[in-house]
Write an enzyme that holds these catalytic residues in place. Structure first.
Site, mmCIF file in Angstrom:
data_model
loop_
_atom_site.group_PDB
_atom_site.id
_atom_site.type_symbol
_atom_site.label_atom_id
_atom_site.label_comp_id
_atom_site.label_asym_id
_atom_site.label_seq_id
_atom_site.Cartn_x
_atom_site.Cartn_y
_atom_site.Cartn_z
ATOM 1 N N CYS A 2 0.733 -1.251 -0.111
ATOM 2 C CA CYS A 2 0.004 0.033 -0.004
ATOM 3 C C CYS A 2 0.840 1.300 -0.060
ATOM 4 O O CYS A 2 1.684 1.158 0.545
ATOM 5 C CB CYS A 2 -0.921 -0.033 1.259
ATOM 6 S SG CYS A 2 -1.757 -1.272 1.488
ATOM 7 N N ASN A 99 -1.888 1.929 5.866
ATOM 8 C CA ASN A 99 -0.649 0.817 5.414
ATOM 9 C C ASN A 99 -0.408 0.175 6.799
ATOM 10 O O ASN A 99 -0.339 0.392 7.871
ATOM 11 C CB ASN A 99 0.502 1.455 4.933
ATOM 12 C CG ASN A 99 0.255 1.996 3.803
ATOM 13 O OD1 ASN A 99 -0.671 2.175 3.012
ATOM 14 N ND2 ASN A 99 1.621 2.559 3.250
ATOM 15 N N GLY A 100 -0.598 -1.297 6.415
ATOM 16 C CA GLY A 100 -0.016 -2.265 7.595
ATOM 17 C C GLY A 100 -1.376 -2.996 7.888
ATOM 18 O O GLY A 100 -2.474 -3.105 7.163
ATOM 19 N N GLU A 486 18.496 -16.559 -8.097
ATOM 20 C CA GLU A 486 18.141 -15.382 -8.213
ATOM 21 C C GLU A 486 17.566 -15.286 -9.835
ATOM 22 O O GLU A 486 16.531 -14.778 -9.992
ATOM 23 C CB GLU A 486 19.181 -14.287 -8.157
ATOM 24 C CG GLU A 486 19.042 -13.020 -8.466
ATOM 25 C CD GLU A 486 17.881 -12.319 -7.763
ATOM 26 O OE1 GLU A 486 17.167 -12.920 -6.687
ATOM 27 O OE2 GLU A 486 17.481 -11.069 -8.123
ATOM 28 N N LYS A 490 13.751 -14.097 -10.572
ATOM 29 C CA LYS A 490 13.539 -13.001 -11.740
ATOM 30 C C LYS A 490 12.399 -13.428 -12.704
ATOM 31 O O LYS A 490 11.376 -12.470 -12.971
ATOM 32 C CB LYS A 490 14.737 -12.367 -12.678
ATOM 33 C CG LYS A 490 15.607 -11.613 -11.681
ATOM 34 C CD LYS A 490 15.204 -10.203 -11.056
ATOM 35 C CE LYS A 490 14.330 -10.338 -10.140
ATOM 36 N NZ LYS A 490 15.031 -10.144 -8.828
ATOM 37 N N GLU A 493 9.039 -14.007 -11.180
ATOM 38 C CA GLU A 493 8.279 -12.693 -10.695
ATOM 39 C C GLU A 493 7.649 -11.993 -11.923
ATOM 40 O O GLU A 493 6.535 -11.358 -11.725
ATOM 41 C CB GLU A 493 9.360 -11.533 -10.264
ATOM 42 C CG GLU A 493 9.525 -12.109 -8.781
ATOM 43 C CD GLU A 493 10.826 -11.176 -8.318
ATOM 44 O OE1 GLU A 493 10.638 -10.897 -6.985
ATOM 45 O OE2 GLU A 493 11.877 -10.955 -9.112
ATOM 46 N N HIS A 509 19.494 -35.461 -8.512
ATOM 47 C CA HIS A 509 18.637 -35.851 -7.410
ATOM 48 C C HIS A 509 17.195 -35.618 -7.714
ATOM 49 O O HIS A 509 16.412 -35.576 -6.429
ATOM 50 C CB HIS A 509 19.348 -35.486 -6.162
ATOM 51 C CG HIS A 509 20.448 -36.044 -5.841
ATOM 52 N ND1 HIS A 509 20.926 -37.274 -5.728
ATOM 53 C CD2 HIS A 509 21.649 -35.073 -5.876
ATOM 54 C CE1 HIS A 509 22.292 -37.201 -5.529
ATOM 55 N NE2 HIS A 509 22.556 -36.080 -5.645
ATOM 56 N N LYS A 609 6.462 -4.255 -4.071
ATOM 57 C CA LYS A 609 8.026 -3.830 -3.869
ATOM 58 C C LYS A 609 8.504 -3.678 -2.445
ATOM 59 O O LYS A 609 9.619 -4.224 -2.058
ATOM 60 C CB LYS A 609 8.084 -2.352 -4.207
ATOM 61 C CG LYS A 609 9.631 -1.831 -4.444
ATOM 62 C CD LYS A 609 10.214 -2.541 -5.378
ATOM 63 C CE LYS A 609 11.958 -2.099 -5.501
ATOM 64 N NZ LYS A 609 12.560 -3.339 -6.123
#
Ligand code: G6P
Length: 614
Positions: A2, A99-100, A486, A490, A493, A509, A609
């Protein structure tokens, strides 16, 4: 997650709020809303993007010299028009954005319902608006005091901005575990969840601390009190963010701009901290606590998401360069265990781009409560994690707007390298000549990043070829194992293609069962020490008709030509710094594939974000 922006002053609030909401879009959200006060209260809310709210507003009354705006990332209740903020109180005179999460909202709501309140949304936020009005009426106090008293009953995290139709001279804000920053202009004030909506209006800001309540009054200016009603002197800071840093500057997307910025952002991370010729490594922010690092018997690194991947690279660096054992922990797991921390000999390092990640913050608090010294590696200056840690180093990568983290990652790696090298220098964990080699190479890394960015063309070709793949596998060993993780993250996402990162040898494995002629496998084959091993892994994939893409250094390319369908050549560097280079083509690959699949690169679905809820 938010976002909040609010204004009180002499100008029309609407254009400032809309621009502010657009600046906050990067945080990730699914509805937006605005409240304007011009004698009467006007509230407009819309599911979807800020543009949809703007369309709705064309025919509406946009006047008012104060107002609040919000982008909501749904937690309690669907992302629809009703649940969007702002929310109002029972009589409609109090309006707020939040927010929260209010954790005890259900019990507060129950009490309020008993007292005759009716609710229109499913949110925890609406409860707060009702509660504030209830307190105001019961105690016969003004808005600021009602907010202060009401917050005593609240458990959870909040950044709120509140307006009262009957008190049009002031805006009230408050925070706990969710950031809120005040912008001080000429006869005008701003409130926002981060500085991006404020930076074009003023450079003077005050970051609220937990449990502080700010009143911004047209006549009497700014006043801050804490929840115990003690007056707090505002600490005014100058914003360092430049406006062009939060704009696309000719790039199609923030993510692409940020990928390309890495030559400079890594240079900025190292600036003033490394002088290879003189053998100087200077991390000013940890100086006071440097002995804690030098004497650490163990380092525990806590982080989430991409920052957790940086932590994994840090593990290799600290063990390899500094000879200190490291444990890397997901902050969300660490905080709910009963971790063994030895305050005298353990050092905790928290890594976070935003400096606001709720789980990372909680992990820090836990570590501190057990007596640990905590270092922070944060990008956002003045963020909660930067302020709550004992010492640390900013990455100075500049604002990162694309939800998928890119430049923050390479800057985090640069800081981790500096920390590990600091230990090597003081504790003599490697010969001086070797240390010097590493320092020289690290200083040269920005130049090498420039070279790596030239791979964009071949990466675009690869993206075209594999854009319709349903799965991807990323494999690496040693320093490149976290890079494989990573790279896969990426792609997931922003392109929504399923991808897995694995240590290359672990492939046999399990993941090897997935390999057929449709499976693209991205190999990181740059590291000298494991190069031959990884070559065998590539053979194993090839033997099962997997489609091989390899990221390799120039020198190695010859051996690979028969095995790989595509080779992305990157310059050679010292092994510990390889991830700074090898991660970049993977960022580009995810970007181009997402673009070709028409995905929203900068604001991927469901992601935020800055994850300020656990
Ligand atoms: C979110 C972001 C990721 C980020 C993670 C941790 O999930 O989308 O890009 O890596 O949070 O955030 P932090 O700000 O603590 O690095």
């Amino acid at each position: 997650m938010c976002g909040i922006v609010a204004y009180i002053g002499k100008k029309q609030a609407y254009p400032i709020l809309v621009k502010g909401l657009q600046r906050l879009e990067y945080r990730g959200y699914d509805s937006a809303g605005i409240a304007l006060l011009n004698g009467d209260l006007h509230i407009y809310k819309k599911q979807g993007k800020v543009d949809q709210l703007v369309n709705l507003m064309h025919e509406k009354d946009q006047t008012g010299k104060m107002g609040i705006g919000h982008t909501r990332w749904a937690t309690h209740g669907l992302p629809n028009d009703i649940n969007a903020h702002p929310h109002t109180s029972q009589s409609g005179r109090i309006v707020l954005v939040h927010n929260g999460i209010i954790e005890n909202y259900a019990s507060i709501k129950q009490e309020l319902v008993k007292a005759g309140h009716q609710f229109s949304s499913e949110t925890d936020t609406e409860v707060l608006a009702h509660l504030i009005e209830e307190v105001m009426d019961a105690e016969n106090v003004d808005l600021a005091e009602a907010v202060r008293l009401a917050l005593h009953s609240v458990v959870g995290a909040y950044a709120i901005v509140v307006m009262d139709r009957e008190q049009p001279q002031q805006l009230v804000g408050a925070r706990k575990s969710s950031p809120l920053v005040v912008g001080l202009g000429e006869n005008e004030y701003f409130l926002a969840s981060d500085a991006t909506p404020i930076v074009e209006h003023t450079k003077n800001v005050v970051y609220l601390n937990d449990e502080e309540i700010v009143v911004l009054d047209r006549n009497s200016g700014i006043e801050i009190r804490n929840i115990r009603n003690e007056v707090i002197t505002p600490y005014i800071q100058a914003l360092e963010i430049k406006l062009e840093k939060i704009e696309k500057s000719g790039y199609d997307h923030f993510m692409l701009k940020e990928i390309y910025e890495q030559t400079e952002s890594v240079r900025d991370s190292l600036r003033g901290r490394l002088n290879a010729n003189e053998g100087i490594i200077a991390l000013g922010g940890i100086k006071e606590y440097e002995q804690k690092l030098l004497n650490a018997n163990r380092i525990i690194i806590v982080a989430c998401g991409t920052s957790w991947h940086a932590a994994l690279v840090g593990e290799y660096m600290f063990e390899d360069i500094a000879r200190i054992p490291v444990e890397v922990e997901y902050a969300s797991e660490f905080r709910y265990r009963n971790p063994v921390i030895r305050p005298e000999t353990d050092l905790v390092i928290a890594i976070s781009q935003s400096g606001e990640t709720a789980d990372t913050l909680a992990a820090i608090e836990l570590a501190k409560s057990k007596g640990a010294t905590v270092f922070g590696i944060c990008n956002v200056v003045g963020s909660s994690i930067a302020r709550t840690t004992h010492a640390g180093a900013y990455t100075h990568a500049g604002p990162e707007i694309g939800v998928a983290s890119t430049k923050a990652f390479t800057s985090q790696l640069s800081i981790l390298a500096l920390m590990a090298l600091t230990v090597a220098q003081h504790n003599g964990t490697m010969p001086k000549s070797r240390l010097r080699q590493l320092l020289v190479e690290l200083e040269n890394i920005p130049q090498l990043i420039k070279e790596v960015l030239k791979t964009d063309k071949i990466v675009q070709k690869i993206a075209q070829e594999f854009k319709d793949a349903r799965n991807f596998l990323y494999l690496g060993r040693g320093y490149n194992f976290p890079v494989a993780l990573e790279g896969a993250l990426k792609l997931k996402e922003i392109s929504y293609i399923h991808a897995e990162g694995y240590p290359a040898a672990e492939m046999k494995h399990g993941p090897i069962a997935l390999i057929d002629e449709e499976m693209p496998v991205v190999f990181l084959a740059t590291n000298e020490s494991a190069y031959d091993k990884i070559l065998s892994n590539i053979q194993e994939v090839k033997a099962r008709k997997g489609r091989v893409i390899v990221i390799s250094t120039r020198r190695n390319v010859g051996d690979l030509e028969d095995l790989a369908e595509y080779i992305i050549q990157i310059p050679e560097t010292e092994e510990p710094f390889t991830p700074i280079l090898s991660s970049i083509p993977l960022q580009l690959l995810a970007y181009h594939i997402a673009l070709l699949r028409n995905c929203n690169v900068d604001q991927p679905r469901n992601l935020a974000k800055s994850v300020t809820v656990e």
